[in-house]
Motif scaffolding. Sequence first.
Motif, short mmCIF file in Angstrom:
data_model
loop_
_atom_site.label_atom_id
_atom_site.label_comp_id
_atom_site.label_asym_id
_atom_site.label_seq_id
_atom_site.Cartn_x
_atom_site.Cartn_y
_atom_site.Cartn_z
N LEU A 12 1.12 -1.68 -0.36
CA LEU A 12 0.47 0.07 -0.29
C LEU A 12 0.68 0.96 -0.35
N SER A 13 0.67 1.68 -0.70
CA SER A 13 1.15 3.36 -0.54
C SER A 13 0.76 4.93 -0.49
N PRO A 14 0.32 5.10 0.58
CA PRO A 14 -0.66 5.91 1.22
C PRO A 14 -0.51 7.38 0.69
N ILE A 15 0.67 7.53 0.24
CA ILE A 15 0.58 9.01 -0.78
C ILE A 15 1.05 8.69 -2.26
N LEU A 16 0.08 8.90 -2.98
CA LEU A 16 0.17 8.98 -4.14
C LEU A 16 1.55 9.63 -5.48
N GLY A 17 2.44 8.63 -5.65
CA GLY A 17 3.84 9.79 -6.66
C GLY A 17 4.33 9.72 -5.42
N SER A 18 4.51 8.87 -3.70
CA SER A 18 5.94 8.18 -2.94
C SER A 18 6.17 7.33 -3.13
N PRO A 19 7.23 6.90 -3.00
CA PRO A 19 8.16 5.56 -2.96
C PRO A 19 7.98 4.92 -0.99
N ALA A 54 -8.82 2.25 0.56
CA ALA A 54 -7.78 1.97 -0.50
C ALA A 54 -8.02 0.59 0.07
N ALA A 55 -6.99 -0.24 0.93
CA ALA A 55 -6.60 -1.33 1.37
C ALA A 55 -7.77 -2.24 1.39
N GLU A 56 -8.91 -2.31 1.77
CA GLU A 56 -10.23 -2.52 2.12
C GLU A 56 -10.58 -3.65 0.75
N VAL A 57 -11.00 -2.72 0.18
CA VAL A 57 -11.53 -3.10 -1.46
C VAL A 57 -10.10 -3.28 -2.69
N ALA A 58 -8.90 -3.10 -2.40
CA ALA A 58 -8.13 -3.59 -2.35
C ALA A 58 -7.89 -5.81 -2.59
N LEU A 59 -7.85 -5.41 -1.11
CA LEU A 59 -7.07 -6.92 -1.44
C LEU A 59 -9.20 -7.73 -1.20
N ASP A 60 -10.48 -7.79 -1.42
CA ASP A 60 -11.39 -7.57 -1.92
C ASP A 60 -11.28 -8.13 -3.37
N GLU A 61 -10.13 -7.29 -4.41
CA GLU A 61 -10.53 -7.50 -5.58
C GLU A 61 -9.65 -8.18 -5.99
N LEU A 62 -8.55 -8.48 -5.45
CA LEU A 62 -7.62 -9.42 -5.76
C LEU A 62 -8.46 -10.96 -5.21
N ARG A 63 -8.95 -10.71 -3.94
CA ARG A 63 -9.65 -12.00 -4.16
C ARG A 63 -10.78 -12.65 -5.38
N THR A 64 -11.39 -11.99 -5.80
CA THR A 64 -11.91 -12.21 -6.44
C THR A 64 -11.35 -12.49 -7.42
N ALA A 65 -9.61 -12.00 -7.82
CA ALA A 65 -9.27 -12.40 -9.53
C ALA A 65 -8.51 -13.54 -9.02
N ALA A 125 0.82 -11.62 -10.29
CA ALA A 125 1.70 -11.18 -11.15
C ALA A 125 2.12 -10.09 -10.56
N GLU A 126 3.84 -9.74 -10.15
CA GLU A 126 4.63 -8.77 -9.95
C GLU A 126 3.94 -7.28 -10.25
N GLY A 127 3.93 -6.28 -9.41
CA GLY A 127 3.75 -5.17 -10.12
C GLY A 127 2.61 -4.48 -10.39
N LEU A 128 2.01 -6.10 -10.42
CA LEU A 128 0.21 -6.16 -10.63
C LEU A 128 -0.41 -4.42 -9.78
N LEU A 129 -0.74 -3.86 -10.35
CA LEU A 129 -1.75 -3.00 -9.57
C LEU A 129 -3.21 -2.88 -9.12
N VAL A 130 -3.79 -3.61 -8.11
CA VAL A 130 -4.47 -4.19 -8.21
C VAL A 130 -5.96 -2.97 -7.26
N PHE A 131 -5.16 -2.33 -6.88
CA PHE A 131 -6.38 -1.06 -7.07
C PHE A 131 -5.42 0.30 -6.76
N SER A 132 -5.73 1.66 -6.53
CA SER A 132 -4.63 2.50 -6.86
C SER A 132 -4.16 2.89 -6.00
N GLY A 133 -3.08 2.78 -5.39
CA GLY A 133 -2.23 2.79 -4.77
C GLY A 133 -1.77 1.26 -3.79
N VAL A 134 -2.77 0.58 -4.56
CA VAL A 134 -1.88 -1.25 -4.45
C VAL A 134 -1.22 -1.97 -5.03
#
Length: 306
Positions: free
Chosen positions: A24-31, A71-82, A92-101
């Motif tokens: 999870l990247s809480p600040i978009l554009g930040s490492p 964002a974390a909660e929605v992303a993990l739900d999306e990942l479970r479905t996938a 897949a390495e580098g796959l963007l699950v949801f914004s910032g995740v």
Amino acid sequence: MALSTSNFPRPEGTVRGRWAPIYLSPILGSPERFIIAVAAVGLQGFHIEAANALNRLECLYGVAAETALFAAEVALDELRTALATQGSAALAEGLLVFSGVSVGTVAEGEARSLEQLAKTWMGALSSLYRYEPPLTTVEAHTEDGGAGASDRLPILVLEHVKQIAPRLSDYFSEHIRAHRRRRGQGVARISIDFAGPKLVANFATLQASTQAQAVDLIKRKMFDLKVRRDEDKKGLPFEPREHEMIIFTPPRDSPLLTEKQIERLDEALHELGEQSEREGFVLQAMHAVPEIGQRLLQAEGRIPLQ
């Protein structure tokens, strides 16, 4: 001499799988990023071990952490479905699950189960996770003794709530999250089973076979609720939380109860109800773990009122 995995005996009763951290990247554009889960997938299916201490982000980001937590909660739900529909191809390495995740480096591992594989790596890698022993390691100790020694109700409620709203598990007490009962800590320490933003609750089982001990335990837990409620009042101004003593008890029409036992249970509930009224909080008597879990979810706004 060249060595490979074939030179070593393989442990019995283990499974192999691919696993990866979920960032999870809480600040978009930040490492800057945090590990919010570890996903493991194999022939047996998949398991996502999510962070169970995400509330620690509030220490860093304050109110702004709510967006990251959503964002974390929605992303993990999306990942479970996938994972359920695509299997290992979804990891897949580098796959963007949801914004910032996103999915981190995918590796192979082996453990007694995919769940254990994910738990092991999550415990080793994430500062947003507390390792919870499996239910088979529950300690048979309690600060209350008697009826409380066999009361697994708080743990069962936790397990039910986690399946529907994992983030709410953070509001259960540390001892319940660790699946062990509290050891003696002295009479000055209060015990609260669940302390959410909108509801504070203690749980206990009232059975006909251990009624006297159970009533004593419930009264002590009600006293702890009173202390916590009074502490909350000192913290005004804020939106007041509800305080409830939630009791699991068999329904009156249970064929396992005799008329005499029903009468005694009714007397105990009446006595406890009068005390709760004097103390100024609600006593709830419920007959199933899902019913108790639904009460918590409704109070915290996770499911609509029926």
